[in-house]
Design an enzyme around this catalytic site. Structure first.
Site, PDB file in Angstrom:
ATOM      1  N   HIS A 143     -90.914  46.550   9.143  1.00 14.45           N
ATOM      2  CA  HIS A 143     -91.425  46.708   7.764  1.00 14.45           C
ATOM      3  C   HIS A 143     -92.615  47.666   7.698  1.00 14.45           C
ATOM      4  O   HIS A 143     -93.472  47.535   6.830  1.00 14.45           O
ATOM      5  CB  HIS A 143     -91.841  45.355   7.181  1.00 14.45           C
ATOM      6  CG  HIS A 143     -90.833  44.263   7.375  1.00 14.45           C
ATOM      7  ND1 HIS A 143     -89.792  44.035   6.505  1.00 14.45           N
ATOM      8  CD2 HIS A 143     -90.691  43.346   8.377  1.00 14.45           C
ATOM      9  CE1 HIS A 143     -89.067  43.018   6.942  1.00 14.45           C
ATOM     10  NE2 HIS A 143     -89.575  42.594   8.079  1.00 14.45           N
ATOM     11  N   SER A 264    -101.282  75.335   5.580  1.00 12.72           N
ATOM     12  CA  SER A 264    -101.199  75.353   4.126  1.00 12.72           C
ATOM     13  C   SER A 264    -101.846  76.638   3.632  1.00 12.72           C
ATOM     14  O   SER A 264    -102.784  77.138   4.228  1.00 12.72           O
ATOM     15  CB  SER A 264    -101.945  74.135   3.570  1.00 12.72           C
ATOM     16  OG  SER A 264    -102.396  74.408   2.266  1.00 12.72           O
ATOM     17  N   LYS A 270    -105.059  72.019   7.236  1.00 14.21           N
ATOM     18  CA  LYS A 270    -103.779  71.327   7.382  1.00 14.21           C
ATOM     19  C   LYS A 270    -102.817  71.968   8.364  1.00 14.21           C
ATOM     20  O   LYS A 270    -102.739  73.181   8.483  1.00 14.21           O
ATOM     21  CB  LYS A 270    -103.101  71.226   6.003  1.00 14.21           C
ATOM     22  CG  LYS A 270    -103.838  70.225   5.125  1.00 14.21           C
ATOM     23  CD  LYS A 270    -103.097  69.921   3.869  1.00 14.21           C
ATOM     24  CE  LYS A 270    -101.782  69.250   4.143  1.00 14.21           C
ATOM     25  NZ  LYS A 270    -101.071  69.016   2.881  1.00 14.21           N
ATOM     26  N   GLU A 277     -89.858  67.818   8.449  1.00 16.03           N
ATOM     27  CA  GLU A 277     -89.555  67.565   7.036  1.00 16.03           C
ATOM     28  C   GLU A 277     -88.258  68.256   6.619  1.00 16.03           C
ATOM     29  O   GLU A 277     -87.436  67.686   5.893  1.00 16.03           O
ATOM     30  CB  GLU A 277     -90.699  68.062   6.157  1.00 16.03           C
ATOM     31  CG  GLU A 277     -91.960  67.237   6.303  1.00 16.03           C
ATOM     32  CD  GLU A 277     -93.134  67.845   5.536  1.00 16.03           C
ATOM     33  OE1 GLU A 277     -93.608  67.206   4.608  1.00 16.03           O
ATOM     34  OE2 GLU A 277     -93.553  68.965   5.863  1.00 16.03           O
TER      35      GLU A 277
END
Ligand code: ARG
Length: 449
Positions: A143, A264, A270, A277
């Site tokens: 979970h 980025s 970043k 992804e």
């Protein structure tokens, strides 16, 4: 009226089958000559012409003609230019319907072998990672809640097993792909004394199709590849998701190498896990291709219908997507860094050792349910006090069960993993064995299907 021929044309994508198409024609022509259906001279001149066609395609000088609809027509037309009307003998006892079925099967067989190779590469990286960090303990989750400590290597080898099943699914699909359809003609078989066994053996097929009508309309093998690919992408996507989570500042478990992250354009700090992804994102289109082909097939009467031409683009895109994703994962996994001290300290932190405490009480003779209840209350207490379980003193432990004694302080993430010494469990000696077995499997099956 505008020219609508583009609508039916498939040449811009079916040209990728050229090698398989030419191999199929060469075998067919050799067989025609062997059976005295055409002369040896004609067969030799067709074979020379096809060799020339292949060279032209491979050196990018082949005069592709979109007006000629598909690969078969383009090749036959060029062959006619090269060797004259004798080219017309090549198609004796053959239809484009069994020809395209053959091309697709030859191509799919190749692609299955390449996909298995790609999977082996990813499995190799998982094994290498497990060997690099064989005993690092990390939090295991259910979970997305910290549940019990596990070895990082155990976590990696879980994916090894998923990819192992993918290999086995592809091998299984290979058996049903390995069927030679030539001789089926347009749909009913052909009226020439073809030697189908000879063609099958020339082209390396294990079986020969048993029903001409089925053979020209069957695309189950493509569906099977797409289904296996969809499931394999599911596995890659789950792994991608963990790469994304683990490389976040919140988790801070791993750093992906610069090659697999991008900066980025606005936030200089970043490093985004774009490759992971994109793999997760590309999974959607592979699912789509599977559903698309199933839908193409569901309403088709026997036998060949032009709808079947729609089997290709989604399939080719799936092949390209899956093979490139496997390549990326092989290298992305091989180059990641695990932050050992971070994952190890989290593994024993919080309430990750609660199950251990319950098992500890069970060891003292308390029924598991009762032990579970006592530890649950202990955990609630620790939470209210704002303390780690490991920072409670013995008196505090004893409020929840008189069976607690000094031994509770020996419970660590390491002792918790070591205790799970069961087949399939995360104890270091079990994981070491699993790792050795994984390595052996890769060595034993290094080459081939
Ligand atoms: N381009 C066709 C396909 O991919 C080849 C077979 C065409 N056959 C026909 N009878 N029109 O399915």
């Amino acid at each position: 009226m505008p020219d609508h021929s583009q609508y039916t044309s498939s040449i811009h994508y079916d040209k990728r089958l050229y090698r398989h198409d030419i191999d199929g024609s060469l075998a067919h022509v050799r067989m025609l000559a062997k059976q005295d259906i055409i002369s040896q001279e004609d067969a030799a001149s067709i074979a020379d012409g096809l060799a020339q066609v292949r060279r032209e395609i491979e050196t990018d000088v082949f005069p592709w003609d979109a007006g000629l609809e598909d690969l078969h027509m383009n090749i036959e037309s060029r062959l006619t230019q090269l060797i004259g009307p004798v080219a017309g003998r090549m198609h004796t006892g053959r239809s484009r319907n069994d020809q395209i079925a053959l091309d697709m099967r030859l191509y799919t067989k190749d692609v299955i072998a390449q996909t298995i190779k790609g999977l082996r590469g990813v499995q190799g990286s998982l094994v290498a990672l497990s060997e690099r960090y064989p005993k690092v303990v990390m939090p295991g989750y259910t979970h997305t809640q910290r549940a019990q400590p596990v070895l990082f290597a155990h976590h990696m080898l879980a994916y090894f097993q998923m990819f192992r099943r993918d290999v086995s699914r592809l091998r299984d699909a290979y058996k049903r792909t390995d069927v030679m359809p030539l001789g089926s003609g347009a749909l009913a078989g052909v009226a020439y004394p073809l030697d189908r066994e000879f063609v099958a053996s020339e082209l390396g097929f294990k079986e020969i199709s048993a029903n001409s009508m089925d053979a020209v309309s069957d695309r189950d093998f493509v569906v099977e590849y797409l289904a296996a690919a969809a499931l394999c992408m599911t596995h890659l996507s789950r792994l991608a998701e963990e790469m994304v989570l683990w490389s976040s500042q919140e988790f801070g478990f791993i750093t992906l190498s610069d090659e697999f992250t991008t900066g980025s354009s606005i936030m200089p700090q970043k490093r985004n896990p774009d490759f992971a992804e994109l793999a997760r994102g590309k999974t959607g289109r592979v699912y789509g291709h599977l559903l698309a082909l199933l839908t193409v097939l569901k309403g088709l009467p026997l036998t060949y219908n032009r709808d079947l031409q729609e089997d290709k683009e989604g399939f080719f895109d799936t092949v390209d997507t899956l093979l490139s994703t496997l390549e990326v994962f092989k290298d992305m996994l091989a180059s990641l860094t695990l932050h050992k001290s971070r994952v190890t300290s989290l593994a024993g932190e919080g309430q990750a050792l609660a199950t251990e405490l319950a098992d500890y009480l069970v060891g003292k003779g308390i029924p598991f349910r009762e032990a579970h209840g006592a530890v649950r209350q202990l955990c609630q207490f620790a939470e209210l006090e704002g303390k780690e379980l490991s920072n409670l003193d013995l008196a505090e432990y004893r409020r929840f069960s008189p069976q607690f004694d000094e031994g509770v302080f020996d419970i660590t993430a390491e002792s918790a993993t070591a205790a799970r010494n069961i087949l399939g469990g995360t104890a270091p000696i079990r994981v070491a064995k699993a790792l050795a077995q994984a390595k052996k499997l890769l060595e034993d099956e290094a080459d081939g299907l």
